[in-house]
Scaffold this motif. Structure first.
Motif, PDB file in Angstrom:
ATOM      1  N   ASN A 156       3.590   8.204   3.992  1.00 38.93           N
ATOM      2  CA  ASN A 156       3.872   7.121   3.049  1.00 38.93           C
ATOM      3  C   ASN A 156       5.145   7.386   2.261  1.00 38.93           C
ATOM      4  O   ASN A 156       5.960   6.487   2.027  1.00 38.93           O
ATOM      5  N   LEU A 192       4.883   3.627   8.144  1.00 36.46           N
ATOM      6  CA  LEU A 192       3.730   3.003   7.486  1.00 36.46           C
ATOM      7  C   LEU A 192       2.596   2.752   8.478  1.00 36.46           C
ATOM      8  O   LEU A 192       1.422   2.933   8.157  1.00 36.46           O
ATOM      9  N   SER A 217       0.798   6.006   9.084  1.00 26.68           N
ATOM     10  CA  SER A 217      -0.111   6.315   7.975  1.00 26.68           C
ATOM     11  C   SER A 217      -1.376   5.467   8.061  1.00 26.68           C
ATOM     12  O   SER A 217      -2.495   5.964   7.869  1.00 26.68           O
ATOM     13  N   ARG A 265      -0.718   2.346   0.473  1.00 27.90           N
ATOM     14  CA  ARG A 265      -0.130   1.838   1.711  1.00 27.90           C
ATOM     15  C   ARG A 265       0.059   0.323   1.667  1.00 27.90           C
ATOM     16  O   ARG A 265       1.052  -0.216   2.147  1.00 27.90           O
TER      17      ARG A 265
END
Length: 581
Positions: free
Chosen positions: A203, A222, A225, A244
């Motif tokens: 992140n 992203l 993650s 997120r």
């Protein structure tokens, strides 16, 4: 058993306010009495409440339990916005950890204190604490805690706008944590801790790329993650998931894909209502105000901006959310014709900017002035007779602010020219000294006649001992022995085969400076040569440059550097970067 967790950014928990009557409080206290200290810490962690911790604080605790209590109370007080109270607990944690030689918790405390000072807009204090934490982090044993501590320290690069350094450091952190993962030595909660930490690192990297407007890389990380969270923590409602969602919303906002932005941010607001994630909810509202304004939904933009203003949370971020909320409250008010609101929010914006300590925030002022469209605003308000005084106040404020910025710009240009001139004079001086066979660089404030004096004395008129010592001094100046922090007058006298009185007299006579200035001048010349010839030195902190060149502290180095060159180390480094050295 709760998971291990990083101190600042991995899991930022919010507060559930509990109210009860005295009778019910006594009943609850009786119920809590059956729980162990560890169970109460767990309950506080999972309920996001200070209630259990306040009860626990009244018990007799072990040292380790006290540290956990200080850490958890500090974190929850931050989420509640009670920064001064949080600072007290983290300061206690720092003191107790230092006393018990607990390096890990000392790092946790210092990084948390640094973050708190930033949230309070005490930027210099924040920087000093972050820098004090760095050597402690280096002493940590290898492992996940050290990696995540380095990641948390790197956040100061982000706060300072050094996004390239922020990304680079966290790519290295990610590589280290993946090596631990590949070793397959972790199981259970340790493995969960690794996956959660890895998700947060990714992140961080994505966030850095977003700020650099490298949207392809940001989206890639992203999604990585997201995959980790969905695989290992499918029911996660902690801050990693909310973090997120905010990151996706910010990414699409910066990409100007507003239809994609809004659902992510609205989801964060809904989660904030049910799980009390106040900080992320506040960020989401500010971003929604921006997105809706750009889509032409001015009423919704004003609604989100005003809600953010009234539920302000102190944030540690490069973006100043408080200023952006005021800016878009002004713009959306103006767009819907709410003139009085527009003037009020413009006034609040200017007052808030005037109170800021950090010069880089002035960039937001310039952006704001460009958006004001003062002449159009004047026409809009003419029809409202009772707003004339507000208009005059606003226009006068804008004019004063603009003139101030112009004068400040002229001052900065003049100051920068003076700095460049001093540096260029010093650099020319260094070049000349090289051709004069190693004569030491003299501070710019002195007259340039040291070498002339030495040269004006014929060699045959010097006694043999003086001549020999001067020759040895020349050899010494071409070495790097002077960077030894133990270097002293007696040490050098012994090395040259003379006594301190004779050596001091020769340095005063032929170098026309005292011993300390002589050694400091050599050290400054040495570090400048390294900075010029080894580009990586431009990225090192001043404290490291001081250590490498033999100084005992950052402040002594800075003082000696300015005495020799006429400028500070930071100004010198900025000059070299601009010149492309």
């Amino acid at each position: 058993m709760r998971l291990k967790r990083p101190s600042l950014f991995l899991i930022i928990l919010s507060l559930l306010c509990l109210q009860s009557t005295v009778v019910r409080g006594n009943q609850v206290a009786d119920t809590l009495a059956k729980y162990s200290n560890e169970e109460l810490l767990d309950k506080a962690f999972y309920t996001h409440s200070t209630f259990y911790l306040e009860y626990l604080e009244k018990r007799k605790l072990s040292v380790d339990e006290t540290k956990l209590l200080y850490q958890d109370l500090g974190r929850l007080l931050i989420s509640e916005g009670k920064l001064d109270s949080a600072l007290i607990y983290y300061t206690k944690l720092d003191s107790l950890s230092a006393k018990t030689a607990d390096l890990t918790n000392q790092v946790v405390a210092k990084l948390s204190i640094g973050e708190l000072h930033y949230r309070k807009k005490e930027y210099k204090k924040s920087q000093a604490v972050f820098e004090a934490a760095q050597p402690l982090i280096e002493e940590l044993p290898e492992g996940i805690n050290k990696i995540l501590s380095k990641a948390e320290y790197s956040y100061f690069y982000y706060l300072s706008g050094k996004f390239d350094l922020f990304i680079e450091q966290n790519l290295k952190n990610l590589e280290e944590i993946e090596k631990i993962e590949d070793s397959k030595k972790l199981v259970g909660t340790d493995l969960d801790f690794l996956w959660m930490g890895k998700s947060v690192l990714i992140n961080f990297i994505a966030h850095g790329y977003t700020m650099k407007e490298d949207f392809t890389s940001a989206e890639k990380y992203l999604n990585e993650s997201k995959a980790i969270i969905e695989k290992h923590f499918p029911n996660d409602m902690y801050s990693s998931s909310v973090m997120r969602k905010v990151a996706f919303g910010q990414l699409y906002l910066f990409k100007k894909e507003y239809d994609k932005t809004i659902p992510y941010l609205q989801d964060v607001i809904n989660l904030g209502d049910s799980h009390n994630f106040k900080e992320y909810q506040y960020k989401a509202r500010v971003f929604l105000a921006i997105a809706n304004y750009q889509k032409g939904n001015y009423s919704e933009s004003l609604k989100q901006a005003e809600t953010a203003i009234h539920s302000k949370v102190a944030i540690a971020d490069y973006i100043d959310f408080e200023m952006e909320a005021l800016r878009y409250a002004y713009l959306s008010s103006k767009a819907i014709g709410a003139t009085e609101k527009a003037m009020e929010y413009s006034r609040l914006f200017i007052e808030q900017d005037a109170a800021m300590n950090d010069n880089r925030k002035s960039n937001f002022v310039n952006s704001f002035i460009n958006n004001l469209e003062v002449s159009k605003l004047e026409e809009d308000i003419k029809s409202t007779s009772n707003s004339n005084n507000l208009l005059r106040y606003g226009l006068t404020s804008f004019a004063i602010l603009t003139i101030g910025l112009i004068l400040f710009s002229f001052y900065q240009v003049a100051e920068n020219k003076a700095i460049r001139a001093r540096i260029e004079e010093y650099m020319d001086q260094m070049e000349n000294e090289v051709s004069s066979e190693g004569a030491v660089v003299v501070p710019l404030k002195k007259e340039r006649h040291v070498n002339e004096r030495t040269a004006s004395i014929p060699k045959e008129e010097m006694d043999e001992k003086t001549s020999r010592i001067l020759d040895k001094l020349m050899e010494f100046e071409q070495s790097d022995l002077f960077v030894d922090s133990r270097m002293s007058l007696s040490y050098l006298a012994s090395y040259l085969g003379t006594n301190t009185i004779t050596l001091s007299k020769i340095i005063n006579t032929f170098k026309e400076m005292n011993f300390n200035d002589y050694i400091n001048g050599l050290r400054i010349r040495y570090i400048i040569d390294r900075i010029k010839n080894e580009p990586q030195f431009e990225q090192y902190k001043i404290s490291y440059l001081a250590e490498v060149s033999g100084f005992s502290s950052h402040s002594i180095f800075s003082k000696a550097f300015k005495k020799s060159t006429g400028v500070t180390p930071s100004q010198f480094l900025d000059y070299l970067k601009e010149e492309g050295h």
